[in-house]
Design a protein around this motif. Structure first.
Motif, PDB file in Angstrom:
ATOM      1  N   ALA A 262       0.875  -1.231  -0.182  1.00 55.88           N
ATOM      2  CA  ALA A 262       0.118  -0.086   0.140  1.00 55.88           C
ATOM      3  C   ALA A 262       0.940   1.055   0.004  1.00 55.88           C
ATOM      4  N   VAL A 263       1.868   1.417   0.798  1.00 52.78           N
ATOM      5  CA  VAL A 263       2.792   2.208   0.866  1.00 52.78           C
ATOM      6  C   VAL A 263       3.579   2.593  -0.298  1.00 52.78           C
ATOM      7  N   GLU A 264       4.155   1.372  -0.985  1.00 57.41           N
ATOM      8  CA  GLU A 264       4.908   1.397  -2.272  1.00 57.41           C
ATOM      9  C   GLU A 264       3.975   1.902  -3.330  1.00 57.41           C
ATOM     10  N   LEU A 265       2.786   1.617  -3.214  1.00 58.54           N
ATOM     11  CA  LEU A 265       1.851   2.281  -4.461  1.00 58.54           C
ATOM     12  C   LEU A 265       1.364   3.654  -4.192  1.00 58.54           C
ATOM     13  N   GLY A 266       1.638   4.337  -3.294  1.00 57.38           N
ATOM     14  CA  GLY A 266       1.139   5.476  -2.841  1.00 57.38           C
ATOM     15  C   GLY A 266      -0.505   5.374  -2.640  1.00 57.38           C
ATOM     16  N   ALA A 267      -0.811   4.449  -2.008  1.00 53.94           N
ATOM     17  CA  ALA A 267      -2.264   3.929  -1.901  1.00 53.94           C
ATOM     18  C   ALA A 267      -2.767   5.077  -0.791  1.00 53.94           C
TER      19      ALA A 267
END
Ligand SMILES: N=CN[C@@H](CCC(=O)O)C(=O)O
Ligand SMILES: [Zn+2]
Length: 420
Positions: A262-267
């Protein structure tokens, strides 16, 4: 000179405006400003003034609404629901009592897949009436803005039918709805051997959904037996390329690393996070992704691993709370009950909880500038609670404490009788 307004609400014993920069992260969630002996003034559906009554200008009000010296807050924001579905799943309760795990029920073609069958067989009009019924229930429990996901179609036709229902519900119901495309919610029988093909079919809909303005968010269920971390990464990356904001059902049952993803994708949000890893918590805290925690689901599935809210907050993360309203894993429209579970099971403080169901929940659905706050110029989405103070709502659990709900300055729910 007197300012003319449509109505004033007073006397207010405690007013929570939540008017501060958001999303509110970590220990700042403990800092809850409480305005005592307050007044709120409303004109043309908007807040024109909110603060201590003794500092209020002279208002010429068409109506004076008695808040009985009780608690007044922004309308609650519900950031994660599966609002539109056919049928119901009460027959699964005995299976759950016998200890059959949620993911095993799904594997046997039940669970989400049984709701898929029912939703495919239900007309758009019937789905709409059902959604409106649940929205009324949410409204009477103090909710004024709701996120709603599709995800019980997983074929083009039914997914579009669900998204149309969300659109029509938004147009016809006073609550504001925010739409999420959850075409990647489970693996249907037809795609059991080739889940990638299902994801491709769903991703092929992105353009049409965008053009027709049917959803703002794309979401996926990243879980054992559903979609892998790699599939989730690919699918949500495509969604982002098409201009969607993304969300992810992450680390609900098995710790796959969905929080990190989630963090990696900028969710905008990572939802569930019940079994988030230490590394996931650390990264969440350093990011702008909001952790949407769903303790009602853990409770309803009879599990013990409640989301590590304390660790998340201590690390500095922004947390929101939601019912996860759906026909399988959490069947309630009552966000107040979730506030109590957050206190009892997540050990969140009342101050943190109020942030999590107002300002932070609004940020979790890209509505930080519109919902979850009482401030000049904002929509008059306001709840008068039949509660003497903000501590009382999570404390006295399982009942509805709402007295009056205003949406855009209109009363949409009022409990009979005088405020107690
Ligand atoms: N976990 C995945 N989806 C829903 C449950 C949907 C259902 O069981 O129908 C959830 O968020 O809990
Ligand atoms: Zn969900």
């Amino acid at each position: 000179m007197e300012t003319s307004v449509d109505f004033v609400i007073h006397p207010i014993g405690q007013l929570l405006t939540m008017d501060k920069p958001g999303p509110v992260k970590g220990r700042e969630m403990q800092n809850l400003e409480v305005v005592e002996n307050a007044l709120v003034a409303v004109k043309d559906g908007k807040i024109v003034w909110a603060g201590p009554e003794k500092e209020a200008p002279e208002f010429e009000a068409s109506q004076r609404i008695n808040a009985g010296g009780k608690l007044v807050t922004p309308g609650l924001v519900e950031p994660h629901t599966h609002l539109v579905f056919g049928g119901s799943r009460e027959h699964e309760m005995t299976l759950k009592q016998k200890g059959v795990p949620y993911l095993d029920i799904l594997k046997q073609g039940g669970g989400i897949l049984s709701t898929v069958k029912a939703t495919r067989e239900t007309s758009e009009e019937e789905l709409l009436q059902k959604a409106l019924f649940h929205l009324d229930r949410m409204a009477m429990h103090g909710i004024t803005t709701v996120e709603a996901k599709s995800g019980y179609g997983m074929d083009r036709e039914t997914e579009l039918k669900q998204l149309q229902v969300v659109k029509k519900a938004n147009e016809s119901h006073p609550l504001d709805l925010v739409s999420t495309f959850l075409g990647a919610h489970a693996i249907t029988r037809e795609y059991q051997d080739n889940p990638d093909a299902l994801l491709d079919e769903m991703a092929d809909m992105f353009e049409e959904i965008k053009e027709k303005n049917l959803a703002e968010f794309v979401d996926i269920f990243c879980e054992t037996g559903v979609f892998t971390l790699e599939q989730s990464r690919r699918y949500l990356s495509k969604a982002r390329e098409k201009g969607f904001s993304v969300k992810i059902h992450a680390d609900e049952i098995d710790p796959l690393g969905g929080t990190e993803l989630a963090v990696e994708l900028g969710a905008v949000s990572g939802d569930h996070l019940a079994v988030a890893s230490e590394e996931g918590i650390r990264r969440l805290a350093e990011s702008n992704t909001i952790g949407v925690l769903l303790p009602g689901t853990t409770f309803y599935l009879g599990k013990d691993d409640y989301a590590p809210a304390r660790k998340m907050i201590e690390a500095g993360a922004a947390i929101a709370l939601s019912t996860d309203f759906n026909p399988g894993s959490c069947v309630t429209e009552n966000l107040q009950l979730i506030m109590s579970l957050a206190a009892l099971k997540l050990k969140m403080t009342p101050e943190e909880i109020w942030h999590a169901v107002t300002i932070n929940a609004a940020y979790a659905i890209n509505r930080g500038n519109e919902a979850g706050v009482i401030a000049k110029g904002r929509k008059a989405d306001i709840v008068i609670w039949d509660a003497p103070n903000y501590l009382y709502v999570p404390y006295h659990y399982g009942v509805n404490h709402v007295h009056t709900v205003f949406k855009d300055g209109q009363i949409i729910f009022e409990r009979g009788g005088l405020i107690g």
